[in-house]
Scaffold this motif. Sequence first.
Motif, PDB file in Angstrom:
ATOM      1  N   PRO A   6       0.834  -1.211   0.000  1.00 55.34           N
ATOM      2  CA  PRO A   6       0.000   0.000   0.000  1.00 55.34           C
ATOM      3  C   PRO A   6       0.869   1.262   0.000  1.00 55.34           C
ATOM      4  CG  PRO A   6      -0.770  -1.578   1.637  1.00 55.34           C
ATOM      5  CD  PRO A   6       0.549  -2.089   1.150  1.00 55.34           C
ATOM      6  N   LEU A   7       0.330   2.352  -0.561  1.00 53.45           N
ATOM      7  CA  LEU A   7       1.074   3.619  -0.620  1.00 53.45           C
ATOM      8  C   LEU A   7       1.400   4.147   0.767  1.00 53.45           C
ATOM      9  CD1 LEU A   7      -0.822   5.472  -3.504  1.00 53.45           C
ATOM     10  CD2 LEU A   7       1.450   4.441  -3.599  1.00 53.45           C
ATOM     11  N   THR A   8       0.575   3.790   1.743  1.00 50.89           N
ATOM     12  CA  THR A   8       0.757   4.307   3.109  1.00 50.89           C
ATOM     13  C   THR A   8       1.730   3.466   3.937  1.00 50.89           C
ATOM     14  OG1 THR A   8      -1.211   3.062   3.783  1.00 50.89           O
ATOM     15  CG2 THR A   8      -1.536   5.358   3.150  1.00 50.89           C
ATOM     16  N   THR A   9       2.355   2.457   3.322  1.00 48.31           N
ATOM     17  CA  THR A   9       3.282   1.602   4.063  1.00 48.31           C
ATOM     18  C   THR A   9       4.460   2.411   4.602  1.00 48.31           C
ATOM     19  OG1 THR A   9       2.699  -0.273   2.652  1.00 48.31           O
ATOM     20  CG2 THR A   9       4.725  -0.458   3.932  1.00 48.31           C
ATOM     21  N   LYS A  10       4.768   2.234   5.866  1.00 48.10           N
ATOM     22  CA  LYS A  10       5.865   2.972   6.494  1.00 48.10           C
ATOM     23  C   LYS A  10       7.215   2.412   6.058  1.00 48.10           C
ATOM     24  CE  LYS A  10       3.231   4.195  10.641  1.00 48.10           C
ATOM     25  NZ  LYS A  10       3.178   4.118  12.128  1.00 48.10           N
TER      26      LYS A  10
ATOM     27  N   LEU B  56      11.401 -20.187   0.810  1.00 50.13           N
ATOM     28  CA  LEU B  56      12.216 -19.089   0.304  1.00 50.13           C
ATOM     29  C   LEU B  56      11.816 -17.827   1.057  1.00 50.13           C
ATOM     30  CD1 LEU B  56      14.217 -17.802  -1.683  1.00 50.13           C
ATOM     31  CD2 LEU B  56      12.330 -17.571  -3.312  1.00 50.13           C
ATOM     32  N   ASP B  57      12.767 -17.169   1.705  1.00 48.32           N
ATOM     33  CA  ASP B  57      12.503 -15.956   2.473  1.00 48.32           C
ATOM     34  C   ASP B  57      13.031 -14.738   1.717  1.00 48.32           C
ATOM     35  OD1 ASP B  57      11.296 -17.288   4.617  1.00 48.32           O
ATOM     36  OD2 ASP B  57      13.255 -17.765   5.503  1.00 48.32           O
ATOM     37  N   LEU B  58      12.108 -13.862   1.312  1.00 47.56           N
ATOM     38  CA  LEU B  58      12.464 -12.626   0.616  1.00 47.56           C
ATOM     39  C   LEU B  58      12.358 -11.446   1.579  1.00 47.56           C
ATOM     40  CD1 LEU B  58      10.494 -13.119  -2.727  1.00 47.56           C
ATOM     41  CD2 LEU B  58      12.896 -13.663  -2.272  1.00 47.56           C
ATOM     42  N   GLU B  59      12.999 -10.337   1.194  1.00 42.64           N
ATOM     43  CA  GLU B  59      12.909  -9.099   1.973  1.00 42.64           C
ATOM     44  C   GLU B  59      12.564  -7.939   1.050  1.00 42.64           C
ATOM     45  OE1 GLU B  59      16.462  -8.400   4.167  1.00 42.64           O
ATOM     46  OE2 GLU B  59      15.953  -9.818   5.760  1.00 42.64           O
ATOM     47  N   ALA B  60      11.578  -7.122   1.467  1.00 43.54           N
ATOM     48  CA  ALA B  60      11.191  -5.915   0.737  1.00 43.54           C
ATOM     49  C   ALA B  60      11.505  -4.711   1.621  1.00 43.54           C
ATOM     50  CB  ALA B  60       9.717  -5.950   0.378  1.00 43.54           C
ATOM     51  N   VAL B  61      12.390  -3.854   1.134  1.00 45.19           N
ATOM     52  CA  VAL B  61      12.789  -2.673   1.899  1.00 45.19           C
ATOM     53  C   VAL B  61      12.030  -1.465   1.345  1.00 45.19           C
ATOM     54  CG1 VAL B  61      14.700  -1.217   2.649  1.00 45.19           C
ATOM     55  CG2 VAL B  61      15.059  -3.678   2.271  1.00 45.19           C
ATOM     56  N   VAL B  62      11.044  -0.982   2.087  1.00 47.38           N
ATOM     57  CA  VAL B  62      10.252   0.175   1.674  1.00 47.38           C
ATOM     58  C   VAL B  62      10.979   1.435   2.133  1.00 47.38           C
ATOM     59  CG1 VAL B  62       8.022   1.336   1.846  1.00 47.38           C
ATOM     60  CG2 VAL B  62       8.128  -1.158   1.860  1.00 47.38           C
ATOM     61  N   LYS B  63      11.346   2.272   1.175  1.00 47.11           N
ATOM     62  CA  LYS B  63      12.105   3.477   1.527  1.00 47.11           C
ATOM     63  C   LYS B  63      11.263   4.746   1.503  1.00 47.11           C
ATOM     64  CE  LYS B  63      13.826   4.376  -3.180  1.00 47.11           C
ATOM     65  NZ  LYS B  63      15.034   4.600  -4.006  1.00 47.11           N
TER      66      LYS B  63
END
Length: 282
Positions: free
Chosen positions: A114-118, A137-144
């Motif tokens: 979502p756009l509001t993700t911190k 499988l473990d992935l990582e998403a880094v929201v900046k």
Amino acid sequence: MLNKLLITRLGLSFRPLFISFLILANSLYLSGQTVRATKSSFEARLLNIEAPSNEPFRYTTTLTNGSSQTVTYNLNAQLPEGWQISYRVEGSQVTSLQMQANKVQEINIEINCPLTTKPNTYKIPLKAISPTDTLHLDLEAVVKGSYALQLTTPSGRLSDEVVSGSNKEILLQVKNTGTLPLNAVELSAQLPSKWEATFSPSTIQQLEPGKSTDVKVDLRVPDKTIAGDYAAKFDVKSPNSTADISFRMIVKTSLLSGWVGMLIILLAIGLIYYLIRKYGRR
């Protein structure tokens, strides 16, 4: 002569033994290859990807069926609330796939938040589940953060009037509604034929989050433009975001043009009346 004959006989005697040794070595090699058969796995080229919240996270993964039989894998993910995921194989979206023995298949994964993700680092556990095995499988998403633009007017009004053959100044407002700075923000217009627009400024070098800038638009309407309603579209874009608005322009003719038109009509009526009076009696 005797020594040479002896060596020849010994060579003939050891040849079957040598051939047997080669066959045994080859069997051991093939046995070793069988032991090292392909192992089932679920892997990714990049496990950690960074992106703003208004852009997707794209991963390239590889699923390997190392078993000796055809297997169907169901794809499953544990996502934070509001997040979405899609799996694509050779351009088609899937949720499961059937794989033959010892087959390797590339799977493209796209994750949207979502756009509001911190801003933070989010772990995305994935599973490829078959009747005989479960691969992890473990992935990582880094929201900046997020990039977002808004284009409007200070008053919120999106219409105005202009006289044919004149200029009209319109005030636009460009706002950074995201959480990341925007650079090289440019403005442009899509106008009716022969109309012209000049922006001041035409480029905003940097716009900080939550900040806005007013832009003046000098709109030029050509002569002899027919009175009526016209649509002007204004666009704003940066390398990371875009926005646009449609502006209604009501074109009117000038008072002078109106009086000139009335005068011509009156002259025409007067001329007709004169001709009737002069030649009508004959």
